[in-house]
Design an enzyme around this catalytic site. Structure first.
Site, PDB file in Angstrom:
ATOM      1  N   LYS A 101       0.846  -1.204   0.000  1.00 23.91           N
ATOM      2  CA  LYS A 101       0.000   0.000   0.000  1.00 23.91           C
ATOM      3  C   LYS A 101       0.879   1.251   0.000  1.00 23.91           C
ATOM      4  O   LYS A 101       0.634   2.192  -0.758  1.00 23.91           O
ATOM      5  CB  LYS A 101      -0.875   0.006   1.247  1.00 23.91           C
ATOM      6  CG  LYS A 101      -1.506   1.359   1.581  1.00 23.91           C
ATOM      7  CD  LYS A 101      -2.417   1.314   2.782  1.00 23.91           C
ATOM      8  CE  LYS A 101      -1.730   1.526   4.077  1.00 23.91           C
ATOM      9  NZ  LYS A 101      -1.439   2.924   4.444  1.00 23.91           N
ATOM     10  N   ASN A 102       1.912   1.255   0.849  1.00 23.93           N
ATOM     11  CA  ASN A 102       2.656   2.495   1.075  1.00 23.93           C
ATOM     12  C   ASN A 102       3.658   2.839  -0.018  1.00 23.93           C
ATOM     13  O   ASN A 102       4.251   3.912   0.018  1.00 23.93           O
ATOM     14  CB  ASN A 102       3.318   2.474   2.455  1.00 23.93           C
ATOM     15  CG  ASN A 102       2.267   2.610   3.552  1.00 23.93           C
ATOM     16  OD1 ASN A 102       1.094   2.901   3.276  1.00 23.93           O
ATOM     17  ND2 ASN A 102       2.663   2.375   4.786  1.00 23.93           N
ATOM     18  N   ARG A 108      -0.757  14.940  12.532  1.00 23.46           N
ATOM     19  CA  ARG A 108       0.113  14.463  11.446  1.00 23.46           C
ATOM     20  C   ARG A 108       0.548  15.704  10.663  1.00 23.46           C
ATOM     21  O   ARG A 108      -0.002  16.049   9.643  1.00 23.46           O
ATOM     22  CB  ARG A 108      -0.643  13.474  10.567  1.00 23.46           C
ATOM     23  CG  ARG A 108      -1.184  12.247  11.292  1.00 23.46           C
ATOM     24  CD  ARG A 108      -0.106  11.236  11.613  1.00 23.46           C
ATOM     25  NE  ARG A 108       0.455  10.591  10.449  1.00 23.46           N
ATOM     26  CZ  ARG A 108      -0.054   9.540   9.826  1.00 23.46           C
ATOM     27  NH1 ARG A 108      -1.193   9.054  10.243  1.00 23.46           N
ATOM     28  NH2 ARG A 108       0.541   9.006   8.774  1.00 23.46           N
ATOM     29  N   ASP A 148       4.756   0.746  11.896  1.00 20.95           N
ATOM     30  CA  ASP A 148       3.544   0.085  11.398  1.00 20.95           C
ATOM     31  C   ASP A 148       3.441  -1.370  11.825  1.00 20.95           C
ATOM     32  O   ASP A 148       2.441  -2.014  11.544  1.00 20.95           O
ATOM     33  CB  ASP A 148       3.469   0.172   9.867  1.00 20.95           C
ATOM     34  CG  ASP A 148       3.269   1.600   9.416  1.00 20.95           C
ATOM     35  OD1 ASP A 148       3.436   1.865   8.219  1.00 20.95           O
ATOM     36  OD2 ASP A 148       2.967   2.455  10.272  1.00 20.95           O
ATOM     37  N   ARG A 208      -8.540  -0.500   4.930  1.00 22.69           N
ATOM     38  CA  ARG A 208      -7.703   0.523   4.286  1.00 22.69           C
ATOM     39  C   ARG A 208      -6.367  -0.067   3.863  1.00 22.69           C
ATOM     40  O   ARG A 208      -5.781   0.390   2.895  1.00 22.69           O
ATOM     41  CB  ARG A 208      -7.445   1.680   5.260  1.00 22.69           C
ATOM     42  CG  ARG A 208      -8.667   2.495   5.598  1.00 22.69           C
ATOM     43  CD  ARG A 208      -8.290   3.748   6.339  1.00 22.69           C
ATOM     44  NE  ARG A 208      -7.221   4.461   5.649  1.00 22.69           N
ATOM     45  CZ  ARG A 208      -6.683   5.587   6.131  1.00 22.69           C
ATOM     46  NH1 ARG A 208      -7.085   6.083   7.275  1.00 22.69           N
ATOM     47  NH2 ARG A 208      -5.726   6.203   5.468  1.00 22.69           N
ATOM     48  N   CYS A 244      -5.049  12.271  12.921  1.00 20.02           N
ATOM     49  CA  CYS A 244      -5.587  10.916  12.779  1.00 20.02           C
ATOM     50  C   CYS A 244      -5.682  10.348  14.195  1.00 20.02           C
ATOM     51  O   CYS A 244      -5.456  11.028  15.180  1.00 20.02           O
ATOM     52  CB  CYS A 244      -4.695  10.057  11.895  1.00 20.02           C
ATOM     53  SG  CYS A 244      -3.177   9.598  12.714  1.00 20.02           S
TER      54      CYS A 244
HETATM   55  C1  EPZ Z   1       4.126   6.990   6.200  1.00 17.73           C
HETATM   56  O1  EPZ Z   1       3.340   8.053   6.729  1.00 17.73           O
HETATM   57  C2  EPZ Z   1       3.216   5.769   6.173  1.00 17.73           C
HETATM   58  N1  EPZ Z   1       2.059   6.042   5.323  1.00 17.73           N
HETATM   59  C3  EPZ Z   1       2.753   5.438   7.583  1.00 17.73           C
HETATM   60  O2  EPZ Z   1       2.022   4.233   7.497  1.00 17.73           O
HETATM   61  C4  EPZ Z   1       3.979   5.194   8.456  1.00 17.73           C
HETATM   62  O3  EPZ Z   1       3.546   4.964   9.783  1.00 17.73           O
HETATM   63  C5  EPZ Z   1       4.901   6.415   8.412  1.00 17.73           C
HETATM   64  O4  EPZ Z   1       5.250   6.708   7.035  1.00 17.73           O
HETATM   65  C6  EPZ Z   1       6.190   6.187   9.187  1.00 17.73           C
HETATM   66  O5  EPZ Z   1       6.877   5.103   8.664  1.00 17.73           O
HETATM   67  C7  EPZ Z   1       2.209   5.964   3.984  1.00 17.73           C
HETATM   68  O6  EPZ Z   1       3.275   5.686   3.483  1.00 17.73           O
HETATM   69  C8  EPZ Z   1       0.973   6.212   3.159  1.00 17.73           C
HETATM   70  P1  EPZ Z   1       6.262  10.346   8.067  1.00 17.73           P
HETATM   71  P2  EPZ Z   1       3.916   9.564   6.677  1.00 17.73           P
HETATM   72  O7  EPZ Z   1       6.185  11.614   7.321  1.00 17.73           O
HETATM   73  O8  EPZ Z   1       4.668   9.762   5.428  1.00 17.73           O
HETATM   74  C9  EPZ Z   1       6.607  13.617  11.478  1.00 17.73           C
HETATM   75  C10 EPZ Z   1       0.206   2.806   7.806  1.00 17.73           C
HETATM   76  O9  EPZ Z   1      -0.168   2.252   8.854  1.00 17.73           O
HETATM   77  N2  EPZ Z   1       6.368  14.590  10.403  1.00 17.73           N
HETATM   78  O10 EPZ Z   1       7.383   9.399   7.778  1.00 17.73           O
HETATM   79  O11 EPZ Z   1       2.776  10.461   6.970  1.00 17.73           O
HETATM   80  C11 EPZ Z   1       5.404  12.731  11.761  1.00 17.73           C
HETATM   81  O12 EPZ Z   1       4.527  13.366  12.672  1.00 17.73           O
HETATM   82  C12 EPZ Z   1       0.618   4.259   7.829  1.00 17.73           C
HETATM   83  O13 EPZ Z   1       0.318   2.243   6.699  1.00 17.73           O
HETATM   84  C13 EPZ Z   1       6.492  15.953  10.684  1.00 17.73           C
HETATM   85  O14 EPZ Z   1       6.770  16.349  11.812  1.00 17.73           O
HETATM   86  O15 EPZ Z   1       4.895   9.556   7.930  1.00 17.73           O
HETATM   87  C14 EPZ Z   1       6.046  11.502  12.339  1.00 17.73           C
HETATM   88  O16 EPZ Z   1       6.320  11.728  13.713  1.00 17.73           O
HETATM   89  C15 EPZ Z   1       0.325   4.911   9.177  1.00 17.73           C
HETATM   90  N3  EPZ Z   1       6.272  16.844   9.688  1.00 17.73           N
HETATM   91  C16 EPZ Z   1       7.379  11.400  11.590  1.00 17.73           C
HETATM   92  O17 EPZ Z   1       7.614  12.696  11.024  1.00 17.73           O
HETATM   93  C17 EPZ Z   1       5.951  16.448   8.404  1.00 17.73           C
HETATM   94  O18 EPZ Z   1       5.790  17.313   7.527  1.00 17.73           O
HETATM   95  C18 EPZ Z   1       7.373  10.401  10.456  1.00 17.73           C
HETATM   96  O19 EPZ Z   1       6.244  10.695   9.641  1.00 17.73           O
HETATM   97  C19 EPZ Z   1       5.831  15.061   8.137  1.00 17.73           C
HETATM   98  C20 EPZ Z   1       6.047  14.153   9.144  1.00 17.73           C
END
Ligand code: EPZ
Length: 424
Positions: free
Chosen positions: A22-23, A122, A307, A399, A117
């Protein structure tokens, strides 16, 4: 609404194929916005709610999409809109992935802020920072990101990510591949899903080096083309299926997935006493009679993935001893704990750390899903709980898992999908 009804106590045993990831599918679908003509054929796209939501968003933008037998065909030749509306972005945070490609293609994009969420805020500040560094002017008003390229094209630059962000890395890549000049992404996310996106962009004609590392160098090109491509397998679904065998004292072989994509998880299974063997495209696991308490800390790849944190917690309720679980990515990603405790687990939370006291016999009851991976955790717990567990609101599960109940029942679980009404 759907629920899963699980009569626990059955051993998981057998071989099953993982679905497409998915990701990686979501950013890959977003990247099709970068090719002004031609038709993409993308194989191994999972049939999931999030993929359908993302396809809906692209159709809203004017793309033509067809999907059958896990093959997605996309043409974005006739895009007529560069706005991602709140109603769609709210359903799925990953919609933010259209920001980079729309900006690169049209010089303008208007994308709703995704909001939070179930496990906390997020933020998208790193996405915005990356677009500004590449030469976009961003205003935030009425809950929307309004982005405009200052000149006639995004400009290559150096982007230093203060923390590793999968989404912001993906958006920056998709904006940089047709920017003027060179872009360097430092502290880029190195998750396999980003590596897959890089390979897709390269197949389209992009020039990216450092793929698979935390430093990506992009030489901007003038044009990208529609291609055929094969998506990677879903390492998180594979890890969840492996956990189903571990928690039921069974044995399983999951085919398709690349073991190196799950290295930290396989090491944790081994530390918990499981026998793990693997080949180039499969992983086999045999559970021990007695699972050993094993601490994990979720961190960016290649560390233990956030995850898989909830699924690991379900497993540790059956392990002998006390295990400590920390999530350094989402500190509050613990909504599954109260529901696990209602099943009979004994889990405390101390300052962003979950302490699981095992082994605890679980007894089935009704439990509520709160998010995608929490639902998977509750299904795993139901497999080992005595009597019957009903996991409600499985739309969360749908999802990210392709009819997981069919896969689990093929492996020996007593699990079925049913309908129910919620009190209004
Ligand atoms: C991706 O989300 C995945 N989703 C998430 O999987 C996964 O948990 C996450 O990466 C971490 O591995 C998809 O790929 C669609 P991040 P993403 O930006 O990209 C902070 C699932 O269960 N952050 O890597 O949204 C954030 O709050 C889902 O399949 C900022 O501060 O995650 C987090 O603490 C859930 N500012 C950390 O970075 C930003 O602009 C990592 O988030 C962006 C993120």
């Amino acid at each position: 609404m759907d629920k899963l009804v699980i009569r626990g106590g059955k051993r998981i045993s057998g071989t099953i194929a993982a679905s497409g990831s998915k990701n990686s599918a979501l950013p890959v679908i977003a990247a099709t916005l970068l090719a002004p003509d031609g038709i993409f054929t993308i194989n191994r796209i999972p049939d999931l709610q999030d993929v359908r939501t993302f396809s809906q968003l692209l159709e809203h933008l004017g793309a033509e999409i067809s999907f059958s037998e896990n093959i997605l065909r996309v043409s974005t030749s006739n895009l007529r809109n560069d706005e991602a509306p709140y109603e769609l972005v709210k359903k799925m945070r990953a919609s933010i992935y259209v920001l980079g490609p729309l900006l690169a293609r049209f010089g303008h994009a208007r994308v709703s802020l995704p909001g939070g969420c179930a496990f906390g805020p997020r933020p998208v500040d790193l996405h915005i920072m990356a677009m500004e560094k590449l030469g976009a002017e961003i205003t935030i008003e009425k809950g929307y990101i309004d982005a405009k390229v200052k000149g006639d094209r995004l400009q290559g630059t150096t982007i230093d990510f203060p923390i590793s962000s999968v989404g912001a890395t993906g958006n920056a890549l998709m904006a940089a591949v047709t920017a003027e000049g060179t872009t360097v992404l430092n502290n880029a996310a190195a998750e396999p899903e980003i590596e897959c996106l890089c390979q897709f962009l390269q197949a389209m004609g992009a020039n990216i080096s450092g793929i698979g590392t935390m430093t990506l160098v992009v030489e901007g090109v003038d044009r990208l083309n529609a291609v055929s491509f094969e998506n990677i397998f879903d390492r998180i679904e594979a890890g969840t299926l492996l956990a189903s065998a571990a928690i039921t004292r069974g044995e399983i072989t999951v085919t398709g997935v690349r073991p190196s994509h799950l290295d930290s998880v396989l090491k944790a299974f081994q530390a918990a006493g499981c026998i793990v063997t693997s080949g180039s495209d499969y992983v086999s696991l045999t559970a021990p009679e007695k699972l050993l308490a094993t601490d994990i800390t979720a961190n960016p790849y290649p560390s233990f993935p956030t995850d898989m944190q909830a699924q690991w917690m379900a497993l540790m309720t059956q392990a002998d001893g006390t295990s400590n679980i920390i999530d350094k990515i989402y500190h509050e990603r613990f909504n599954h704990i109260p529901e696990l405790n209602r099943l009979g687990a004994h889990i405390d939370i101390r300052e962003n750390q979950a302490v699981v006291h095992g082994p605890k016999a679980l007894t089935g009851t009704k439990v509520m899903s709160t998010d995608l991976r929490a639902s998977a955790c509750l299904v795993l717990a139901g497999l080992v709980a005595c009597e019957t567990t009903e996991v409600l609101r499985v739309y969360h599960l749908d999802r990210g898992y392709e009819r997981i109940e069919r896969k689990l029942s093929a492996l020996g679980a007593d699990i079925e999908r049913d309908r129910y009404q919620e009190f209004s």
